[in-house]
Design a protein around this motif. Sequence first.
Motif, PDB file in Angstrom:
ATOM      1  N   ASN A  80       0.901  -1.071   0.072  1.00  0.00           N
ATOM      2  CA  ASN A  80      -0.128  -0.144   0.039  1.00  0.00           C
ATOM      3  C   ASN A  80       0.823   1.451  -0.056  1.00  0.00           C
ATOM      4  N   LEU A  81       1.059   1.742  -1.334  1.00  0.00           N
ATOM      5  CA  LEU A  81       2.010   3.160  -1.512  1.00  0.00           C
ATOM      6  C   LEU A  81       1.492   4.116  -0.773  1.00  0.00           C
ATOM      7  N   GLU A  82       0.375   4.134  -0.135  1.00  0.00           N
ATOM      8  CA  GLU A  82      -0.165   5.594   0.500  1.00  0.00           C
ATOM      9  C   GLU A  82       0.460   5.598   1.902  1.00  0.00           C
ATOM     10  N   ASN A  83       0.961   4.552   2.523  1.00  0.00           N
ATOM     11  CA  ASN A  83       1.789   4.727   3.498  1.00  0.00           C
ATOM     12  C   ASN A  83       3.030   5.312   3.447  1.00  0.00           C
ATOM     13  N   TYR A  84       3.515   5.699   2.331  1.00  0.00           N
ATOM     14  CA  TYR A  84       4.982   6.123   2.080  1.00  0.00           C
ATOM     15  C   TYR A  84       4.552   7.474   1.162  1.00  0.00           C
ATOM     16  N   ASP A  85       3.340   7.916   1.071  1.00  0.00           N
ATOM     17  CA  ASP A  85       3.174   9.367   0.230  1.00  0.00           C
ATOM     18  C   ASP A  85       4.253  10.447   0.863  1.00  0.00           C
ATOM     19  N   ASN A  86       4.675  11.120  -0.082  1.00  0.00           N
ATOM     20  CA  ASN A  86       5.555  12.382   0.355  1.00  0.00           C
ATOM     21  C   ASN A  86       4.682  13.533   0.346  1.00  0.00           C
ATOM     22  N   THR A  87       4.680  13.842   1.636  1.00  0.00           N
ATOM     23  CA  THR A  87       3.765  15.151   2.003  1.00  0.00           C
ATOM     24  C   THR A  87       4.522  16.584   2.317  1.00  0.00           C
ATOM     25  N   LEU A  98       7.417  11.242  -5.339  1.00  0.00           N
ATOM     26  CA  LEU A  98       6.088  10.870  -4.978  1.00  0.00           C
ATOM     27  C   LEU A  98       5.909   9.939  -3.824  1.00  0.00           C
ATOM     28  N   TYR A  99       7.041   9.198  -3.513  1.00  0.00           N
ATOM     29  CA  TYR A  99       6.840   7.995  -2.312  1.00  0.00           C
ATOM     30  C   TYR A  99       8.243   8.296  -1.817  1.00  0.00           C
ATOM     31  N   LYS A 100       8.418   8.283  -0.422  1.00  0.00           N
ATOM     32  CA  LYS A 100       9.585   8.139   0.276  1.00  0.00           C
ATOM     33  C   LYS A 100       9.786   7.365   1.268  1.00  0.00           C
ATOM     34  N   TYR A 129       8.399   6.249 -14.133  1.00  0.00           N
ATOM     35  CA  TYR A 129       8.970   6.628 -12.869  1.00  0.00           C
ATOM     36  C   TYR A 129      10.263   6.256 -12.751  1.00  0.00           C
TER      37      TYR A 129
END
Length: 123
Positions: free
Chosen positions: A52-59, A66-68, A89
């Motif tokens: 689940n990439l939402e756990n690694y979203d870059n805010t 995008l993800y870190k 990507y």
Amino acid sequence: MENLTIKPRNYQDTFVPRDFGFNNRTFTMNVYQYAHNPMELYEANENQPRLNLENYDNTTPGEVALYKGIPMEFRWNPVIREMMMTGKYRIRYRGGSKPQYGFVRNQYNTLAEYADTFAIYPK
């Protein structure tokens, strides 16, 4: 089944001689050789639960990634493979030096074998 990952190796063992030509001259340099087969790693991890990439979203404002902070154990996850197959990507590996393997490098410029995490950027 245990997930197959990139095995750290002695950095000096991955240098191979390669011939280069320039202005009708040739010279030999020892260069780093990528020493693992990505397809083998993807196939060995194809049954891994989907990440689940939402756990690694870059805010973080102003950041391009995008993800870190994705742990290396998920590098060969089917979700990551599907993203990479689009060609939209790129991955940047992150981690510090690993003196026990003879690897000394800046944390923002590391090799996959010695990375702790990775980030996904748009091309």
